[in-house]
Design a protein around this motif. Structure first.
Motif, PDB file in Angstrom:
ATOM      1  N   ASN A 185       0.886  -0.977  -0.053  1.00  0.00           N
ATOM      2  CA  ASN A 185      -0.010  -0.001   0.000  1.00  0.00           C
ATOM      3  C   ASN A 185       0.935   1.041   0.142  1.00  0.00           C
ATOM      4  O   ASN A 185       1.114   2.043   1.074  1.00  0.00           O
ATOM      5  CB  ASN A 185      -0.905   0.046   1.152  1.00  0.00           C
ATOM      6  N   PRO A 186       1.458   1.451  -1.319  1.00  0.00           N
ATOM      7  CA  PRO A 186       2.730   2.358  -1.107  1.00  0.00           C
ATOM      8  C   PRO A 186       2.303   3.832  -1.146  1.00  0.00           C
ATOM      9  O   PRO A 186       1.361   4.261  -1.491  1.00  0.00           O
ATOM     10  CB  PRO A 186       3.357   2.370  -2.416  1.00  0.00           C
ATOM     11  N   SER A 187       3.208   4.489  -0.402  1.00  0.00           N
ATOM     12  CA  SER A 187       3.091   6.108  -0.439  1.00  0.00           C
ATOM     13  C   SER A 187       4.672   6.575  -0.322  1.00  0.00           C
ATOM     14  O   SER A 187       5.189   6.175   0.379  1.00  0.00           O
ATOM     15  CB  SER A 187       2.324   6.590   1.032  1.00  0.00           C
ATOM     16  N   GLU A 188       4.624   7.726  -1.124  1.00  0.00           N
ATOM     17  CA  GLU A 188       6.073   8.346  -1.206  1.00  0.00           C
ATOM     18  C   GLU A 188       6.317   9.416  -0.079  1.00  0.00           C
ATOM     19  O   GLU A 188       5.511  10.287  -0.064  1.00  0.00           O
ATOM     20  CB  GLU A 188       6.220   8.947  -2.502  1.00  0.00           C
ATOM     21  N   ILE A 189       7.434   9.308   0.577  1.00  0.00           N
ATOM     22  CA  ILE A 189       7.599   9.998   1.827  1.00  0.00           C
ATOM     23  C   ILE A 189       9.095  10.710   1.794  1.00  0.00           C
ATOM     24  O   ILE A 189       9.864  10.037   1.302  1.00  0.00           O
ATOM     25  CB  ILE A 189       7.242   9.328   3.008  1.00  0.00           C
ATOM     26  N   VAL A 190       8.917  12.031   2.070  1.00  0.00           N
ATOM     27  CA  VAL A 190      10.600  12.565   2.241  1.00  0.00           C
ATOM     28  C   VAL A 190      10.732  13.066   3.627  1.00  0.00           C
ATOM     29  O   VAL A 190       9.695  13.562   4.225  1.00  0.00           O
ATOM     30  CB  VAL A 190      10.466  13.802   1.252  1.00  0.00           C
ATOM     31  N   VAL A 191      11.712  12.796   4.062  1.00  0.00           N
ATOM     32  CA  VAL A 191      12.183  13.350   5.486  1.00  0.00           C
ATOM     33  C   VAL A 191      13.424  14.471   5.291  1.00  0.00           C
ATOM     34  O   VAL A 191      14.317  14.124   4.492  1.00  0.00           O
ATOM     35  CB  VAL A 191      12.734  12.191   6.355  1.00  0.00           C
ATOM     36  N   VAL A 192      13.478  15.157   6.084  1.00  0.00           N
ATOM     37  CA  VAL A 192      14.440  16.331   5.768  1.00  0.00           C
ATOM     38  C   VAL A 192      15.364  16.557   7.081  1.00  0.00           C
ATOM     39  O   VAL A 192      14.694  16.420   8.322  1.00  0.00           O
ATOM     40  CB  VAL A 192      13.850  17.688   5.286  1.00  0.00           C
ATOM     41  N   GLN A 193      16.466  16.834   6.962  1.00  0.00           N
ATOM     42  CA  GLN A 193      17.457  17.158   8.182  1.00  0.00           C
ATOM     43  C   GLN A 193      18.108  18.210   7.667  1.00  0.00           C
ATOM     44  O   GLN A 193      19.295  18.249   7.094  1.00  0.00           O
ATOM     45  CB  GLN A 193      18.415  15.656   8.269  1.00  0.00           C
ATOM     46  N   PRO A 194      17.743  19.684   8.231  1.00  0.00           N
ATOM     47  CA  PRO A 194      18.357  20.807   7.852  1.00  0.00           C
ATOM     48  C   PRO A 194      19.416  21.006   8.514  1.00  0.00           C
ATOM     49  O   PRO A 194      20.335  21.955   7.962  1.00  0.00           O
ATOM     50  CB  PRO A 194      17.430  21.788   8.284  1.00  0.00           C
TER      51      PRO A 194
END
Length: 535
Positions: A227-236
């Protein structure tokens, strides 16, 4: 007594060796308390006076050395702003409070041994220990970092059955194994055989191997529902001690957007930004957030992503004109609540807020309210509001326009298994942890925090998307594997296709059943202690 203290120190060393982040060292937990139990048994069978006091001290020595060696980074975080002597004083709270409770557990165990069988006494010891861990999770000085079941985070292949028991199943496993191994060794030392040595050996191997084999089979055979979903995590990678000083909020937002765009795909559905990532010159008024330039910039950024959402940490406040909440501060004729919060921003004008509930004692809330108000100056510069944060009474699930439920777990909250399970029970299909581990600098604190997130993934069979300001950010699948992670103290962004999950594990449904049974066991043990002596 000298040899007994050496045994207590040996227990502390073994437990420290077993603790994350040392890979695969969890197996040492199975023998960690054996030297201490031997030392206590020696005292009980000796001619010493004040045996209870001596056992209390032995247990405290083990707990204090083990705790301090494992969470030394607490001092490292405080020392950035506070004088060394003040940092040491404050550090004694997490370093020493839990060991005091541990020592009390052993003192009660000694009292049970004086009047009851060995079996009932060990039953009481385990029940009291789990009760202590639970107390340290729910009171104003909560710090469940050292719950024994957390120790298996560095060998998660062995505890896939946390889907049934949660971390307290690990605590029970550790104690049951230690008790059996202690009985086996003590019978050899004392040259007695009250229990068949063969039965004890079989019991030890069965207790260690059967749960491990079952778990490994679960680990190997588990398949995620697609059950796919595209996710982005950010480390500033913004130094938390400079965030509200030398770096303008506009530059911080630009950095977050640039990093996000660098890995985003047209079908990216969630951009996860870290704790307090969205800021202004001062906190953000939640009612007026749509008028801030930060909101305008995020909305413009999301125009490129049809189903895009930004889930971010935010420092916010709310104003009350007529009636104060218990946590509100008065400014003239108005009252203000400050929050360490999370916000969900999508392509519409709709906003969703969640206010961190599990607040750090001393940093984000003043424990026991006015009773400890004299300590406020000690916490004044440690990254919080010295008790000024308000909170939500329960978790809130963020829902995207497409119906995806996300759990906005803020920093410290991720070490509460039962609390994270409540998000999932309310509909969260994945867990988003937003945190700022830069306060601890490059210590094992950041690594432990990351590894504990693996336990939440297993307990609920949910992917974890973790955005940490300075590291470590990454993705953890439903088996507890770290699929991607960033390095420490580098600006980075990661993109990952995760599988959403709607099914509930037994742990998610029932919670910490082992705690409830232990509370009953503790009450029974107290009744045994209070019953009149037979004539």
């Amino acid at each position: 007594m000298k040899n007994n203290y050496l045994l207590a120190l040996l227990s502390a060393f073994i437990l420290w060796l077993a603790w994350p982040p040392i890979p695969y060292s969890s197996i040492f937990l199975f023998v960690g308390f054996v030297p201490l139990l031997i030392a206590c048994e020696r005292v009980m069978r000796s001619t010493f006076t004040k045996k209870g006091k001596k056992i209390f001290i032995l247990a405290f020595v083990t707990g204090f050395v083990w705790n301090t060696a494992s969470i030394y980074w607490v001092f490292n975080a405080m020392n950035a702003y506070l004088p060394a002597w003040v940092s040491i004083l404050i550090s004694l709270i997490p370093f020493g409070l839990a060991p005091l409770l541990m020592a009390l557990v052993f003192r009660l165990y000694y009292q049970l041994r004086k009047r009851n069988t060995v079996f009932l006494s060990f039953f009481g010891l385990i029940a009291f220990w789990i009760t202590y861990e639970y107390l340290h999770q729910i009171w104003d000085l909560s710090f469940p970092w050292m719950t024994l079941g957390n120790g298996f985070a560095n060998f998660h292949q062995l505890i896939q059955w946390y889907t049934i028991t949660g971390v307290y199943g690990g605590t029970l496993w550790v104690w049951a194994t230690n008790v059996l191994i202690f009985l086996l060794i003590w019978q050899r030392i004392s040259k007695t055989e009250s229990i068949s040595t063969k039965k004890l050996v079989i019991s030890v191997f069965s207790l260690v191997l059967i749960p491990s084999v079952i778990s490994i089979i679960q680990y190997i055979s588990y398949e995620e529902h697609v059950n796919p979903s595209e996710i982005v995590v950010v480390q500033p990678n913004i130094d938390p001690y400079e965030k509200f000083g030398s770096i303008p909020p506009e530059d911080q937002l630009h950095n977050l957007i640039t990093l996000s765009e660098g890995v985003a795909k047209p079908n990216t559905e969630f951009f996860i930004w870290p704790e307090t990532a969205v800021s202004a010159r001062g906190r953000i008024d939640e009612e007026e957030f749509r008028t801030y330039s930060a909101y305008e910039g995020i909305s413009h950024f999301l125009e490129k992503y049809h189903n895009g959402n930004v889930l971010s940490g935010i420092e916010s406040y709310r104003i009350y004109m007529n009636q104060a909440t218990p946590t509100a501060s008065r400014y003239g004729n108005v009252f203000v609540d400050s929050y360490n919060a999370a916000v969900l921003i999508d392509g519409s004008s709709k906003l969703q807020f969640y206010h961190k509930s599990k607040l750090v004692p001393g940093v984000e809330q003043m424990p026991f309210g006015s009773a400890l108000s004299f300590m406020k100056p000690l916490f004044d510069h440690f990254g919080g509001t010295t008790g000024g944060y308000a909170s939500d009474p329960e978790p809130t699930v963020f829902y995207s326009a497409s119906g995806i439920g996300a759990a906005p777990v803020i920093c410290y909250e991720s070490i509460w298994g039962d609390y994270v399970a409540q998000y999932v029970k309310k509909g969260a299909q994945f867990i988003a942890i937003v945190t700022n581990d830069g306060w601890w600098k490059n210590t094992s604190g950041k690594d432990q925090h990351l590894q504990y997130a693996k336990l939440r993934a297993i307990e609920n069979r949910r992917w974890v998307a973790r955005s940490a300001n300075t590291g470590i950010s990454g993705f953890i699948n439903q088996r507890g594997d770290i699929v991607q992670k960033t390095a420490w103290w580098v600006p980075a962004a990661l993109s990952q296709e995760i599988n959403l999950n709607e099914e509930l594990t037994l742990y998610t449904k029932l919670g910490d059943v082992i705690v409830y049974l232990s509370l009953i066991g503790s009450l029974v043990s107290i009744a045994l202690l209070l019953r009149p002596k037979s004539k």
